[in-house]
Design a protein around this motif. Structure first.
Motif, PDB file in Angstrom:
ATOM      1  N   UNK A 139      51.196  28.541  33.602  1.00  0.00           N
ATOM      2  CA  UNK A 139      50.107  29.296  34.209  1.00  0.00           C
ATOM      3  C   UNK A 139      49.922  30.576  33.413  1.00  0.00           C
ATOM      4  N   UNK A 140      48.809  31.228  33.620  1.00  0.00           N
ATOM      5  CA  UNK A 140      48.551  32.459  32.890  1.00  0.00           C
ATOM      6  C   UNK A 140      48.408  33.625  33.852  1.00  0.00           C
ATOM      7  N   UNK A 141      48.374  34.780  33.300  1.00  0.00           N
ATOM      8  CA  UNK A 141      48.189  35.998  34.075  1.00  0.00           C
ATOM      9  C   UNK A 141      46.739  36.434  33.913  1.00  0.00           C
ATOM     10  N   UNK A 142      46.050  36.534  35.023  1.00  0.00           N
ATOM     11  CA  UNK A 142      44.643  36.932  34.978  1.00  0.00           C
ATOM     12  C   UNK A 142      44.523  38.376  34.497  1.00  0.00           C
ATOM     13  N   UNK A 143      43.544  38.631  33.656  1.00  0.00           N
ATOM     14  CA  UNK A 143      43.306  40.005  33.196  1.00  0.00           C
ATOM     15  C   UNK A 143      42.277  40.710  34.058  1.00  0.00           C
ATOM     16  N   UNK A 144      41.697  39.986  34.976  1.00  0.00           N
ATOM     17  CA  UNK A 144      40.700  40.581  35.852  1.00  0.00           C
ATOM     18  C   UNK A 144      40.553  39.764  37.114  1.00  0.00           C
ATOM     19  N   UNK A 145      39.859  40.309  38.059  1.00  0.00           N
ATOM     20  CA  UNK A 145      39.594  39.610  39.316  1.00  0.00           C
ATOM     21  C   UNK A 145      38.116  39.726  39.630  1.00  0.00           C
ATOM     22  N   UNK A 146      37.665  38.883  40.525  1.00  0.00           N
ATOM     23  CA  UNK A 146      36.286  38.932  40.975  1.00  0.00           C
ATOM     24  C   UNK A 146      36.106  40.176  41.837  1.00  0.00           C
ATOM     25  N   UNK A 147      35.198  41.082  41.476  1.00  0.00           N
ATOM     26  CA  UNK A 147      35.005  42.292  42.273  1.00  0.00           C
ATOM     27  C   UNK A 147      34.604  42.013  43.716  1.00  0.00           C
ATOM     28  N   UNK A 148      34.045  40.832  43.977  1.00  0.00           N
ATOM     29  CA  UNK A 148      33.669  40.472  45.334  1.00  0.00           C
ATOM     30  C   UNK A 148      34.741  39.669  46.047  1.00  0.00           C
ATOM     31  N   UNK A 149      35.911  39.513  45.411  1.00  0.00           N
ATOM     32  CA  UNK A 149      36.968  38.684  45.962  1.00  0.00           C
ATOM     33  C   UNK A 149      37.953  39.417  46.859  1.00  0.00           C
ATOM     34  N   UNK A 150      38.931  38.661  47.316  1.00  0.00           N
ATOM     35  CA  UNK A 150      39.916  39.161  48.274  1.00  0.00           C
ATOM     36  C   UNK A 150      40.767  40.288  47.708  1.00  0.00           C
ATOM     37  N   UNK A 151      41.109  40.235  46.425  1.00  0.00           N
ATOM     38  CA  UNK A 151      41.942  41.298  45.840  1.00  0.00           C
ATOM     39  C   UNK A 151      41.290  42.659  46.011  1.00  0.00           C
ATOM     40  N   UNK A 152      40.032  42.753  45.635  1.00  0.00           N
ATOM     41  CA  UNK A 152      39.325  44.040  45.717  1.00  0.00           C
ATOM     42  C   UNK A 152      38.988  44.408  47.153  1.00  0.00           C
ATOM     43  N   UNK A 153      38.779  43.426  48.005  1.00  0.00           N
ATOM     44  CA  UNK A 153      38.479  43.691  49.412  1.00  0.00           C
ATOM     45  C   UNK A 153      39.684  44.302  50.122  1.00  0.00           C
ATOM     46  N   UNK A 154      40.874  43.781  49.807  1.00  0.00           N
ATOM     47  CA  UNK A 154      42.068  44.263  50.507  1.00  0.00           C
ATOM     48  C   UNK A 154      42.603  45.557  49.935  1.00  0.00           C
ATOM     49  N   UNK A 155      42.374  45.805  48.645  1.00  0.00           N
ATOM     50  CA  UNK A 155      42.911  47.010  47.996  1.00  0.00           C
ATOM     51  C   UNK A 155      41.882  47.619  47.038  1.00  0.00           C
TER      52      UNK A 155
END
Length: 170
Positions: A139-155
């Motif tokens: 697996x790889x390590x993501x360098x970014x996340x979806x700004x509309x996704x759960x990561x940004x919503x929670x933190x």
């Protein structure tokens, strides 16, 4: 997961017409199939496809709440939590908590999907190792996340809004 195997639906066949997946066509059908599997699964079967050990119950519930809200608001044309009504833009808001209390089956379903994804990846990894692939699936390590996704919503305070590294989010 072998339990998910089956013939292609008409929507999936259309999605493969150009050898590209038309996610707007394929996703509703796939979610309906997954929901059917979830609905008919016994409590023991649901526990077998549980969340990964490294994910706390609280984290899973908040992620599942995001996914349930995303599905709810996407059906109204809103994509990403920035477009949701303001009272739902924080997981600890009264409105988000009320939604969770009013939709426990949706929260359970989206939590189960996270467990299913983890279970499926581990099953494929073990099968690859069993077939002689020493490292299994990498697996790889993501360098970014979806700004509309759960990561940004929670933190949201942990992310720089508007920053791009030139690659789409994983």
């Amino acid at each position: 997961d072998p339990a998910l195997a089956g013939g292609e639906s008409e929507a999936e066949a259309l999605a493969h017409e150009d050898d590209l997946i038309d996610w707007e066509v394929a996703n509703p059908d796939r979610l309906a199939r997954l929901r059917h599997l979830f609905d008919r699964a016994s409590p023991d079967e649901r526990r077998r496809i549980a969340a990964p050990d490294h994910v706390s119950d609280d984290e899973l519930v908040v992620h599942a709440l995001h996914d349930a809200l995303h599905a709810h608001f996407a059906s109204e044309g809103m994509h990403g939590w920035h477009e949701w009504p303001a009272e739902y833009r924080r997981p600890d808001s009264a409105s988000a908590k009320a939604f969770a209390a009013e939709h426990p089956a949706e929260i359970a379903f989206y939590g189960w999907l996270q467990g299913l994804a983890n279970h499926s990846l581990l099953t494929a990894h073990r099968a690859a190792q069993g077939a002689g692939m020493a490292c299994g699936i990498i697996t790889d390590l993501a360098v970014g996340v979806d700004p509309g996704g759960a990561d940004c919503w929670t933190r949201p305070e942990a992310f720089l809004e508007g920053l791009s590294v030139g690659a789409p989010p994983d």
